[in-house]
Motif scaffolding. Structure first.
Motif, short mmCIF file in Angstrom:
data_model
loop_
_atom_site.label_atom_id
_atom_site.label_comp_id
_atom_site.label_asym_id
_atom_site.label_seq_id
_atom_site.Cartn_x
_atom_site.Cartn_y
_atom_site.Cartn_z
N UNK A 103 0.88 -1.17 0.00
CA UNK A 103 0.00 0.00 0.00
C UNK A 103 0.91 1.22 0.00
N UNK A 104 0.92 1.93 -1.11
CA UNK A 104 1.78 3.11 -1.23
C UNK A 104 0.97 4.34 -0.84
N UNK A 105 1.35 4.94 0.28
CA UNK A 105 0.61 6.10 0.78
C UNK A 105 1.14 7.37 0.12
N UNK A 106 0.22 8.16 -0.41
CA UNK A 106 0.60 9.43 -1.05
C UNK A 106 -0.18 10.50 -0.30
N UNK A 107 0.35 10.87 0.88
CA UNK A 107 -0.50 11.61 1.82
C UNK A 107 0.23 12.71 2.59
N UNK A 108 1.41 13.10 2.14
CA UNK A 108 2.14 14.17 2.83
C UNK A 108 2.48 13.81 4.27
#
Ligand code: NAD
Length: 244
Positions: free
Chosen positions: A235-240
């Motif tokens: 799960x690649x989080x792209x959330x700052x």
């Protein structure tokens, strides 16, 4: 990625559109999918993509409906033969605290955001060749939960379970299955968030800004590329940095 065929669901606008353009810039042929009522937006997106010199097609289909997805898969088989990259992106919100939530707010969210993964993936799996890529769009809400989003967060957590399980099933064919979990990204979905709430959210984001659609599209591009060949079930989080 030149010459690979990519289907992005819910891609007439928003993050899906950005993913479609980003993959087209890599030389992928693009299948835009959205619901019939989004035809006008889809056709504009299609023009932008064709201008990049790749083959592109719009297929109207409702991802919450199994038969509609079967028909979409048949068209893809006929026109493109194989599907190298599948991005399950279509999603909706119907936010309400559980105490007030109605069945009309619960079931459609489950159908569009989660049942769609079965409807779409089940129908195209046989035309995904060895080495193919499946990328499912989750959300930080599915990892951390979110006030007023029991329906949405349940689907996005479900997306992660689906991703990890399917990764185990299709790995022998070198197909990778991964999830991308965006945080707060500038889009029609987050434009609905009231200003005061947005200011509070920005305070909580370590990078102190909202993400841009390109930030999510670049993560999808990476997972679709050969560089990501040994990543599956992640799960690649792209959330700052907001979730942990
Ligand atoms: P959006 O509303 O701009 O785009 C979603 C697209 O999906 C629309 O074009 C819509 O017509 C389409 N769609 C809806 N129901 C459909 C159906 N039944 N069949 C086919 N297409 C359908 O939303 P977005 O912000 O671009 O979100 C894209 C994805 O990213 C969603 O899965 C969303 O949950 C996820 N996400 C977004 C954010 C964000 O901040 N925007 C954050 C986390 C996750």
């Amino acid at each position: 990625m030149k010459g690979k065929n990519a289907l992005i669901t819910g891609s007439a606008r928003g993050l899906g559109k950005e993913m479609a353009i980003t993959l087209a810039k890599q030389g992928c042929n693009i299948i835009i999918n959205d619901i019939e009522s989004m035809k006008e937006d889809a056709e504009k997106t299609l023009e932008e993509i064709k201008a990049l010199g790749v083959n592109a097609e719009f297929i109207a289909a409702d991802v919450s409906d199994f038969e509609s997805c079967k028909k979409m898969a048949d068209i893809i088989k006929e026109k493109f033969k194989t599907l190298d990259i599948l991005v399950n992106n279509a999603g909706i919100t119907k936010d309400r605290t559980l105490k007030k939530m109605t069945a009309e707010e619960w079931y459609p969210v489950i159908n569009v955001n989660l049942n769609s993964l079965f409807n779409v993936t089940r129908n195209v799996l046989e035309i995904i060749p060895d080495g193919g890529r499946i990328i499912n769009i989750s959300s930080v809400a599915g990892i951390s939960g979110n006030f007023g989003q029991t329906n949405y967060a349940s689907t996005k957590a479900g997306v992660i379970g689906f991703t990890k399980s399917l990764a185990k099933e299709v790995g022998k064919r070198k197909i990778t299955v991964n999830a991308v979990a965006p945080g707060f990204i500038k889009s029609a979905m987050t434009d609905k968030v009231p200003m005061e709430l947005l200011a509070q959210i920005l305070e909580l984001i370590p990078l102190k800004e909202m993400g841009q659609p390109e930030d999510v599209a670049n993560a999808v591009k990476f997972l679709a590329s050969d560089d990501a060949r040994y990543l599956s079930g992640i799960v690649l989080k792209v959330d700052g940095g907001i979730s942990f």
